[in-house]
Design a protein around this motif. Structure first.
Motif, short mmCIF file in Angstrom:
data_model
loop_
_atom_site.label_atom_id
_atom_site.label_comp_id
_atom_site.label_asym_id
_atom_site.label_seq_id
_atom_site.Cartn_x
_atom_site.Cartn_y
_atom_site.Cartn_z
N ARG A 85 49.55 38.76 43.08
CA ARG A 85 49.76 40.18 43.35
C ARG A 85 51.17 40.43 43.89
O ARG A 85 51.82 41.40 43.54
CB ARG A 85 48.70 40.69 44.32
CG ARG A 85 48.80 42.16 44.67
CD ARG A 85 48.62 43.06 43.47
NE ARG A 85 49.04 44.44 43.77
CZ ARG A 85 49.51 45.29 42.87
NH1 ARG A 85 49.62 44.95 41.61
NH2 ARG A 85 49.86 46.52 43.24
N LEU A 86 51.64 39.52 44.76
CA LEU A 86 52.98 39.69 45.33
C LEU A 86 54.06 39.63 44.25
O LEU A 86 55.03 40.39 44.27
CB LEU A 86 53.24 38.64 46.42
CG LEU A 86 52.59 38.96 47.78
CD1 LEU A 86 52.59 37.72 48.68
CD2 LEU A 86 53.27 40.13 48.47
N LYS B 250 53.68 40.48 41.12
CA LYS B 250 53.60 41.75 40.38
C LYS B 250 54.25 42.88 41.18
O LYS B 250 54.91 43.75 40.62
CB LYS B 250 52.15 42.12 40.08
CG LYS B 250 51.55 41.33 38.96
CD LYS B 250 50.44 42.13 38.24
CE LYS B 250 49.87 41.33 37.11
NZ LYS B 250 48.45 40.98 37.29
N LEU B 251 54.02 42.84 42.50
CA LEU B 251 54.58 43.90 43.35
C LEU B 251 56.11 43.89 43.30
O LEU B 251 56.74 44.95 43.28
CB LEU B 251 54.11 43.72 44.80
CG LEU B 251 52.80 44.40 45.18
CD1 LEU B 251 52.41 44.01 46.59
CD2 LEU B 251 52.90 45.91 45.06
N GLU B 252 56.70 42.69 43.28
CA GLU B 252 58.16 42.58 43.21
C GLU B 252 58.68 43.28 41.96
O GLU B 252 59.67 44.02 42.00
CB GLU B 252 58.60 41.11 43.20
CG GLU B 252 58.58 40.42 44.56
CD GLU B 252 59.32 41.19 45.66
OE1 GLU B 252 60.34 41.83 45.35
OE2 GLU B 252 58.84 41.17 46.81
N SER C 110 57.07 45.59 40.20
CA SER C 110 56.82 47.03 40.32
C SER C 110 57.88 47.69 41.21
O SER C 110 58.34 48.79 40.94
CB SER C 110 55.45 47.30 40.94
OG SER C 110 54.47 46.68 40.19
N LEU C 111 58.25 46.98 42.29
CA LEU C 111 59.22 47.56 43.23
C LEU C 111 60.57 47.81 42.55
O LEU C 111 61.24 48.80 42.85
CB LEU C 111 59.40 46.64 44.45
CG LEU C 111 58.43 46.92 45.60
CD1 LEU C 111 58.45 45.78 46.61
CD2 LEU C 111 58.76 48.25 46.29
N ARG D 283 57.59 53.85 46.14
CA ARG D 283 58.08 52.71 46.92
C ARG D 283 57.29 52.46 48.20
O ARG D 283 56.93 51.33 48.51
CB ARG D 283 59.56 52.91 47.29
CG ARG D 283 60.53 52.51 46.21
CD ARG D 283 61.95 52.50 46.74
NE ARG D 283 62.22 51.36 47.62
CZ ARG D 283 62.51 50.15 47.17
NH1 ARG D 283 62.55 49.90 45.88
NH2 ARG D 283 62.75 49.16 48.01
N PHE E 250 53.95 50.70 47.67
CA PHE E 250 54.15 49.30 47.27
C PHE E 250 54.60 48.46 48.47
O PHE E 250 54.13 47.34 48.67
CB PHE E 250 55.20 49.20 46.17
CG PHE E 250 54.70 49.65 44.81
CD1 PHE E 250 53.39 49.43 44.42
CD2 PHE E 250 55.56 50.28 43.91
CE1 PHE E 250 52.92 49.83 43.17
CE2 PHE E 250 55.11 50.69 42.66
CZ PHE E 250 53.79 50.47 42.29
N GLU F 5 51.75 47.77 50.83
CA GLU F 5 50.86 46.74 50.31
C GLU F 5 51.47 45.34 50.48
O GLU F 5 50.80 44.39 50.89
CB GLU F 5 50.54 47.01 48.84
CG GLU F 5 49.50 46.07 48.28
CD GLU F 5 49.11 46.37 46.84
OE1 GLU F 5 49.49 47.46 46.33
OE2 GLU F 5 48.44 45.53 46.23
N LYS F 6 52.75 45.25 50.18
CA LYS F 6 53.45 43.97 50.30
C LYS F 6 53.40 43.47 51.75
O LYS F 6 53.11 42.30 52.01
CB LYS F 6 54.91 44.16 49.86
CG LYS F 6 55.72 42.88 49.90
CD LYS F 6 57.11 43.11 49.38
CE LYS F 6 58.01 41.96 49.79
NZ LYS F 6 59.40 42.15 49.40
#
Ligand SMILES: Nc1nc2c(ncn2[C@@H]2O[C@H](COP(=O)(O)OP(=O)(O)OP(=O)(O)O)[C@@H](O)[C@H]2O)c(=O)[nH]1
Ligand SMILES: [Mg+2]
Length: 368
Positions: free
Chosen positions: A143-144, A146-148, A150-151, A159, A162, A165-166
């Protein structure tokens, strides 16, 4: 609502045996389960002595207990003993349960080799715990990543969420890396939402069932005490159970089983406690309904409102909710009956936002 409890453990620890004991099931324990086999599913009636008290007052024609559903996930649990860890189908099945039962082998039997080569209860509990931690860490890492991504492409409005969540995931990750299962953390509501979304395995309540042999019955209590001190904590308990004997007894007529228990000096409470503990760990309370000559126990999550509780019985009752007539079982016992309670003004009239309490006896009034 039925509560789903998943049974896991190392190969040949007695998972299917314990499953059969809990559900009076007859699943095969002789052959090793094969990869891809479908799980065993069964239900157990949740022991509820208060139903007897209620029956003695209300004399209903029918009494219905709460049920707990047990799932012996079987085959793919072999993964637990390998390096590759929990994944795929097993992870999906585990993610969907409310509570875990972790069966740990304590019985000795030369004809049934231990997959780790020797008997060691604490080592096995530690390695199961570690597998669950690894599984959660893997979910977090994926997930982390993917978050990178997405960010990088995020619009200004996206932002903040996200980043939040991170932040939460990184915090959980540190705790897990320090061997702290998520169930032991006090998690604020924003983070709790993420935990629920990801279905982290270490966030689920866990009952450790120590599967002892008949010859260990005399040490059951002391063993339980010792392991309890070391492994119990928030959302986690330990219980000893003589799986094989309990399974055999569960297949007998009730009177024959009782005779057998007396001979063995085996209290019924072993099996009942296991069911009750796995149910209570799931953060459930019980309320009682009494209507049309039937008294029934209902499981609900702590903090459920009267209107939502009505919906457990029937969706029409939730939609057309008017009010709930409530009385605690203790007060009902004191009054001796619903009519007497009403006369004494002890029958409370509660609105839709009333939080149902454990042991409430409730009649819902509703429009159709
Ligand atoms: N002597 C003894 N044997 C037991 C006990 N509990 C389970 N067994 C035996 O251990 C073997 C494995 O039990 P299962 O219940 O099939 O274990 P499992 O964890 O479901 O095994 P897999 O699904 O193959 O991983 C069976 O032969 C059981 O009869 C016990 O308390 N004492
Ligand atoms: Mg099995």
């Amino acid at each position: 609502m039925s509560i789903n409890i998943g049974i896991i453990g190392l190969p040949q620890s007695g998972k299917t045996t314990v499953f059969n004991a809990l559900t009076k099931g007859k699943a095969d324990t002789v052959s090793h389960a094969t990869e891809g086999a479908s799980p065993h599913i069964g239900v157990a009636r949740v022991p509820e002595p208060r139903l007897k008290v209620l029956t003695d007052i209300l004399h209903p024609g029918k009494v219905v207990f709460s049920e707990a559903k047990y799932i012996d996930i079987g085959a793919s649990v072999k993964n637990l003993a390998r390096d590759k860890g929990i994944g795929g189908q097993l992870l999906n099945q585990l993610s969907s349960v409310d509570t875990l039962i972790c069966v740990v082998r304590a019985f000795t039997d030369a004809s049934i080799p231990h997959p780790q080569g020797s008997l060691d209860i604490k080592r096995d509990i530690d390695s199961l715990n570690m597998e669950l931690v690894f599984s959660d860490l893997a979910i977090m890492e994926r997930r982390l990543e993917k978050l990178e991504i997405s960010l990088k492409g995020a619009k200004p409005g996206e932002r903040t969420s996200f980043l939040q969540e991170k932040d939460i995931l990184l915090r959980f990750k540190t705790e897990l890396e320090n061997d702290k299962p998520l169930r032991t953390l006090s998690i604020e509501s924003a983070a709790a939402r993420f935990v629920a979304n990801y279905q982290f395995l270490t966030a689920k309540p866990m009952l450790i069932v120590i599967n002892i042999g008949e010859e260990q019955l005399s040490q059951a209590a002391s063993l339980e005490k010792e392991l309890d001190a070391q492994f119990s904590g928030a959302g986690c308990c330990v219980v000893t159970l003589c799986g094989k004997l309990e399974m055999e007894l569960s297949q007998l007529e009730e009177s024959a089983a009782r005779e057998f228990r007396n001979e063995f000096g085996l209290k019924e409470s072993g099996l009942k406690r296991t069911i009750k503990m796995s149910y209570e760990l799931s953060d459930l309370i019980t309320f009682f309904s009494s209507a049309s000559n039937e008294v029934r126990a209902w499981p609900i999550k702590k903090g459920t409102t009267a209107q939502k509780a009505a919906g457990k019985i029937h969706t029409d009752m939730e939609k057309g909710f008017i009010r709930a007539e409530c009385i605690s079982l203790d007060d009902l016992v004191k009054c001796g009956g619903i009519a007497e309670a009403r006369k004494k003004g002890m029958l409370r009239s509660e609105g839709k936002d009333y939080i149902i309490q454990d042991g409430d006896v409730v009649t819902f009034l509703f429009n159709v």
